[in-house]
Structures are given as C-alpha cells and as structure tokens.
Design a protein around this motif. Structure first.
Motif, PDB file in Angstrom:
ATOM      1  N   ASP A  34      41.612  35.101  40.928  1.00 24.25           N
ATOM      2  CA  ASP A  34      42.169  33.802  40.562  1.00 24.25           C
ATOM      3  C   ASP A  34      43.432  33.962  39.721  1.00 24.25           C
ATOM      4  OD1 ASP A  34      40.172  32.448  41.890  1.00 24.25           O
ATOM      5  OD2 ASP A  34      38.958  32.093  40.103  1.00 24.25           O
ATOM      6  N   GLU A  35      43.422  34.941  38.818  1.00 24.59           N
ATOM      7  CA  GLU A  35      44.550  35.110  37.903  1.00 24.59           C
ATOM      8  C   GLU A  35      45.748  35.785  38.555  1.00 24.59           C
ATOM      9  OE1 GLU A  35      45.653  37.140  33.552  1.00 24.59           O
ATOM     10  OE2 GLU A  35      43.592  37.236  34.334  1.00 24.59           O
ATOM     11  N   HIS A  36      45.499  36.833  39.324  1.00 27.74           N
ATOM     12  CA  HIS A  36      46.591  37.658  39.835  1.00 27.74           C
ATOM     13  C   HIS A  36      46.848  37.490  41.333  1.00 27.74           C
ATOM     14  CE1 HIS A  36      46.719  39.695  35.988  1.00 27.74           C
ATOM     15  NE2 HIS A  36      45.435  39.983  36.098  1.00 27.74           N
ATOM     16  N   GLY A  37      45.971  36.792  42.019  1.00 28.33           N
ATOM     17  CA  GLY A  37      46.066  36.687  43.464  1.00 28.33           C
ATOM     18  C   GLY A  37      45.101  37.640  44.123  1.00 28.33           C
ATOM     19  N   PRO A  38      44.688  37.338  45.353  1.00 25.92           N
ATOM     20  CA  PRO A  38      43.676  38.149  46.050  1.00 25.92           C
ATOM     21  C   PRO A  38      44.275  39.409  46.666  1.00 25.92           C
ATOM     22  CG  PRO A  38      44.323  36.303  47.418  1.00 25.92           C
ATOM     23  CD  PRO A  38      45.074  36.145  46.128  1.00 25.92           C
ATOM     24  N   LEU A  39      44.746  40.307  45.791  1.00 27.84           N
ATOM     25  CA  LEU A  39      45.394  41.538  46.241  1.00 27.84           C
ATOM     26  C   LEU A  39      44.780  42.746  45.544  1.00 27.84           C
ATOM     27  CD1 LEU A  39      47.745  43.061  47.734  1.00 27.84           C
ATOM     28  CD2 LEU A  39      49.043  42.783  45.601  1.00 27.84           C
ATOM     29  N   CYS A  40      44.425  43.751  46.329  1.00 27.89           N
ATOM     30  CA  CYS A  40      44.010  45.056  45.824  1.00 27.89           C
ATOM     31  C   CYS A  40      45.051  46.070  46.290  1.00 27.89           C
ATOM     32  CB  CYS A  40      42.635  45.419  46.364  1.00 27.89           C
ATOM     33  SG  CYS A  40      42.087  47.090  45.944  1.00 27.89           S
ATOM     34  N   GLU A 267      45.160  34.142  61.664  1.00 29.10           N
ATOM     35  CA  GLU A 267      44.195  35.180  62.026  1.00 29.10           C
ATOM     36  C   GLU A 267      43.079  35.287  60.981  1.00 29.10           C
ATOM     37  OE1 GLU A 267      48.047  36.025  63.993  1.00 29.10           O
ATOM     38  OE2 GLU A 267      47.461  35.594  61.922  1.00 29.10           O
ATOM     39  N   LEU A 268      43.456  35.146  59.708  1.00 27.96           N
ATOM     40  CA  LEU A 268      42.466  35.241  58.641  1.00 27.96           C
ATOM     41  C   LEU A 268      41.478  34.082  58.686  1.00 27.96           C
ATOM     42  CD1 LEU A 268      44.846  36.415  55.809  1.00 27.96           C
ATOM     43  CD2 LEU A 268      43.013  37.757  56.840  1.00 27.96           C
ATOM     44  N   ALA A 269      41.990  32.897  58.981  1.00 26.58           N
ATOM     45  CA  ALA A 269      41.102  31.740  59.095  1.00 26.58           C
ATOM     46  C   ALA A 269      40.117  31.939  60.236  1.00 26.58           C
ATOM     47  CB  ALA A 269      41.919  30.471  59.313  1.00 26.58           C
ATOM     48  N   ALA A 270      40.595  32.497  61.349  1.00 27.52           N
ATOM     49  CA  ALA A 270      39.712  32.718  62.490  1.00 27.52           C
ATOM     50  C   ALA A 270      38.687  33.817  62.203  1.00 27.52           C
ATOM     51  CB  ALA A 270      40.544  33.085  63.718  1.00 27.52           C
ATOM     52  N   THR A 271      39.094  34.851  61.472  1.00 28.75           N
ATOM     53  CA  THR A 271      38.205  35.981  61.209  1.00 28.75           C
ATOM     54  C   THR A 271      37.172  35.659  60.139  1.00 28.75           C
ATOM     55  OG1 THR A 271      39.881  37.596  61.848  1.00 28.75           O
ATOM     56  CG2 THR A 271      38.108  38.385  60.424  1.00 28.75           C
ATOM     57  N   PHE A 272      37.616  35.077  59.026  1.00 32.55           N
ATOM     58  CA  PHE A 272      36.742  34.934  57.860  1.00 32.55           C
ATOM     59  C   PHE A 272      36.186  33.530  57.667  1.00 32.55           C
ATOM     60  CE2 PHE A 272      39.566  38.543  56.835  1.00 32.55           C
ATOM     61  CZ  PHE A 272      38.597  39.526  56.677  1.00 32.55           C
ATOM     62  N   GLY A 273      36.763  32.538  58.315  1.00 34.31           N
ATOM     63  CA  GLY A 273      36.213  31.192  58.263  1.00 34.31           C
ATOM     64  C   GLY A 273      36.023  30.688  56.847  1.00 34.31           C
ATOM     65  N   GLU A 274      34.849  30.149  56.568  1.00 31.61           N
ATOM     66  CA  GLU A 274      34.581  29.553  55.266  1.00 31.61           C
ATOM     67  C   GLU A 274      34.476  30.589  54.154  1.00 31.61           C
ATOM     68  OE1 GLU A 274      31.199  27.011  55.424  1.00 31.61           O
ATOM     69  OE2 GLU A 274      31.941  25.855  57.127  1.00 31.61           O
ATOM     70  N   ALA A 275      34.419  31.858  54.497  1.00 28.76           N
ATOM     71  CA  ALA A 275      34.366  32.914  53.485  1.00 28.76           C
ATOM     72  C   ALA A 275      35.759  33.403  53.094  1.00 28.76           C
ATOM     73  CB  ALA A 275      33.538  34.090  53.998  1.00 28.76           C
ATOM     74  N   ARG A 276      36.801  32.778  53.610  1.00 26.79           N
ATOM     75  CA  ARG A 276      38.157  33.273  53.386  1.00 26.79           C
ATOM     76  C   ARG A 276      38.517  33.329  51.905  1.00 26.79           C
ATOM     77  NH1 ARG A 276      43.528  30.442  55.850  1.00 26.79           N
ATOM     78  NH2 ARG A 276      42.516  28.672  54.848  1.00 26.79           N
ATOM     79  N   GLY A 277      37.994  32.411  51.097  1.00 26.17           N
ATOM     80  CA  GLY A 277      38.301  32.388  49.679  1.00 26.17           C
ATOM     81  C   GLY A 277      37.714  33.554  48.905  1.00 26.17           C
TER      82      GLY A 277
END
Length: 314
Positions: A34-40, A267-277
């Motif tokens: 949440d703070e830094h963005g969903p990046l590893c 593509e991410l919406a199609a792959t992860f659906g409701e778990a995308r967050g």
C-alpha cells in the motif's frame, strides 16, 4: 505433522512476533504494498550484470552490487528479493555477501524475500527452515520461497517456524517456465485426496492443491495471510484451467512477468481476477539494467512501482 496430501490446520499467524514486532508477514507485506506500490525488486547479481556495472564476478562484486540495489531501490519497493543462487556460486564468501545484503535491508526497514526455493523432507527441511526463518539467523529474511513438489507435508517444518517467528513463505504454484505445466497442471491420483473431498470423487490439479494448502494456513489471517503463492503473470488462463482458487487462498501473490516482461493491466485482470489486489509484481533485470548509476536505479524502481500500481490496483 500432517500427511502428504492433507493441508494442516491454520496456525494463528497474526499472533506471531518477529524481531520485536507483533505483526505477521502478511500484515507487513500488505502495508508495504500500500505504501510503496505492489513491486518486489529482485536482486540477481549474475555475471553479465556485474560486468555491465563494471564490477568483478566475485563475492566482493556481488556484495557491492547488492548493497547498491538495497540503497537505491529499497525505499521504493514493497520488498527486495535476493536470489540465493547468485550468492552461493561464490562459496562461503558469497553466502557472507547474502548475509550482508539482508542485514542492510533490515537496517533500512525494507522487507526481504530470500529466493532460495528450498524443499526437502523431515530433519533436512527443518534445517533449511532454521537457516532461513529463525530469529537471529544471518540468512533469515522476512519470507522464503519454497518448493512444494515433495508433498505438502514436507513443508510443515518451514510453515510452523514461519508462523512462530512472524515470517512468510511463498510456494511455487503456477510458474511461467514451459516445463511447469507438466507437473503443476497434472491431476492428483485417487490416493492424493483433498481435505474437502475425502472420497476422491473429484480430481484436483497439483497447483490447485498447493493453493488449498495456503488457504488452510491463511484462514485466520487478516488482511492477508503470510503463506503466499508464486504465480507467473504471463501464465494466461492457467489459473482458471488448473482450477486454482486465488481468492480463497487469501495469499500474497508474487508475480514475475508484469510490465516490461509482457503482462499489462488487461492480462493481469484476466489472470488474477478478483485476487489482483493481492499481487506483487516481481521485477529484476528491467530495473537492474538501469544501474550502476544510483539515480537511474531509483528512477527505474519508481517507474516500475508506478506501472505495477496502475496495472494491479487501477
């Protein structure tokens, strides 16, 4: 210990302290995204990158490379992910460089995922867990990648110690390498019954069964469990085809392949659906190629974090 094919009861992950904090890995990881963005940001000091940075292909070069990445990228990512193999290839001095990298990230307050993909049985797995998940171990990060393909029960020593110390695991589930589906999409034989299908009336894929193990361990956790899954961002419809329920898993999802590697918002919406967050994009070479200049590295990490936030959070 549970039998190989039966996900264990969920431990009380939210009550497990680590190094003075009462918050589980899942809670801390969700807050960092949440703070830094969903990046590893992956730290992969392979020979070609060391050469491009003007560094020797030695343990000293690996250490210098890694510490520069921690300093430049750490404040702009949810987590850093050193790949253990690139340190191990330099022997004991390389392992010391990994220890120094983890210590630097810890001092900077940055979460780390040690990408060692460990997997074994019995006392050997317990020893791996002790090395990478025990409080006070110089090799312990905040989470560890593990290989579940020796059977889910083989992961119990790591799952139990991670819960005790407030750390996390990331289980290989649906990887993007072309050989992965041979095992991950295979359907379990009748003797590999699911915990919710004791008579074996239904068959389940290996990947779906791995996700059900994470779901059992994460059942009591909020807002996010501490047992995550590795799911390639470029696997397309494999999540649905393999019957993997990412929503029920309540798991952080580490996803290589976001952005420059080919997977955009659609593509991410199609792959992860409701778990995308719950997805954290894992990126390494596209960011590391901006080095060795620290300003360029920071800019690349910030741009990747913004891209991941836009693609995954909207």
């Amino acid at each position: 210990m549970t039998s190989p094919g039966t996900p264990p009861a969920a431990p009380a992950q939210e009550q497990a302290p680590t190094q003075g904090t009462a918050f589980s890995f899942g809670t801390r990881f969700a807050a960092a995204m949440d703070e830094h963005g969903p990046l590893c940001v992956g730290i992969d000091p392979h020979a070609a990158l060391l050469d491009a940075w003007g560094l020797p292909d030695t343990a000293a070069g690996v250490r210098e490379f890694s510490l520069r990445v921690v300093e430049a990228c750490g404040p702009h990512a949810a987590a850093l992910k050193p790949q253990a193999a690139f340190y191990e290839r330099h022997g004991s001095a390389g392992i010391a460089a990994l220890e120094d990298t983890l210590a630097a990230a810890r001092a900077a307050g940055v979460l780390t995922i040690v990408d060692a993909k460990r997997g074994d049985i019995g006392s050997t797995m317990a020893a791996y867990a002790d090395a990478y998940l025990r409080d006070g171990s110089p090799l312990a990060g905040d989470a560890l990648t593990v290989n579940p393909f020796l059977g889910l029960g083989s992961l119990d020593p790591a799952a139990e110690l991670a819960a005790d110390t407030g750390r996390g695991l990331f289980l290989l589930c649906l990887t993007s390498n072309k050989e992965g589906p041979d095992v991950q999409h295979a359907r379990l034989a009748r003797h590999g019954r699911r915990h919710d299908d004791p008579d074996g009336a239904q068959q389940v894929t290996v990947a779906a069964y791995i996700a059900s193990y994470a779901a059992a361990l994460n059942a009591l956790s909020s807002p996010l469990g501490s047992v995550g899954l590795v799911v390639g961002a470029t696997v397309g419809d494999a999540v649905a085809a393999a019957g993997v329920d990412l929503v029920a898993a309540n798991a952080p999802i580490l996803a290589p392949g976001v952005g420059a590697q080919g997977a955009g918002a659609a593509e991410l919406a199609a792959t992860f659906g409701e778990a995308r967050g719950r997805v954290c994009a894992s990126s390494s070479r596209s960011i590391l190629a901006a080095g060795p200049d620290a300003t360029a590295l920071r800019a690349a990490a910030c741009a990747a974090a913004d891209d991941a936030r836009h693609a995954l959070r909207g």
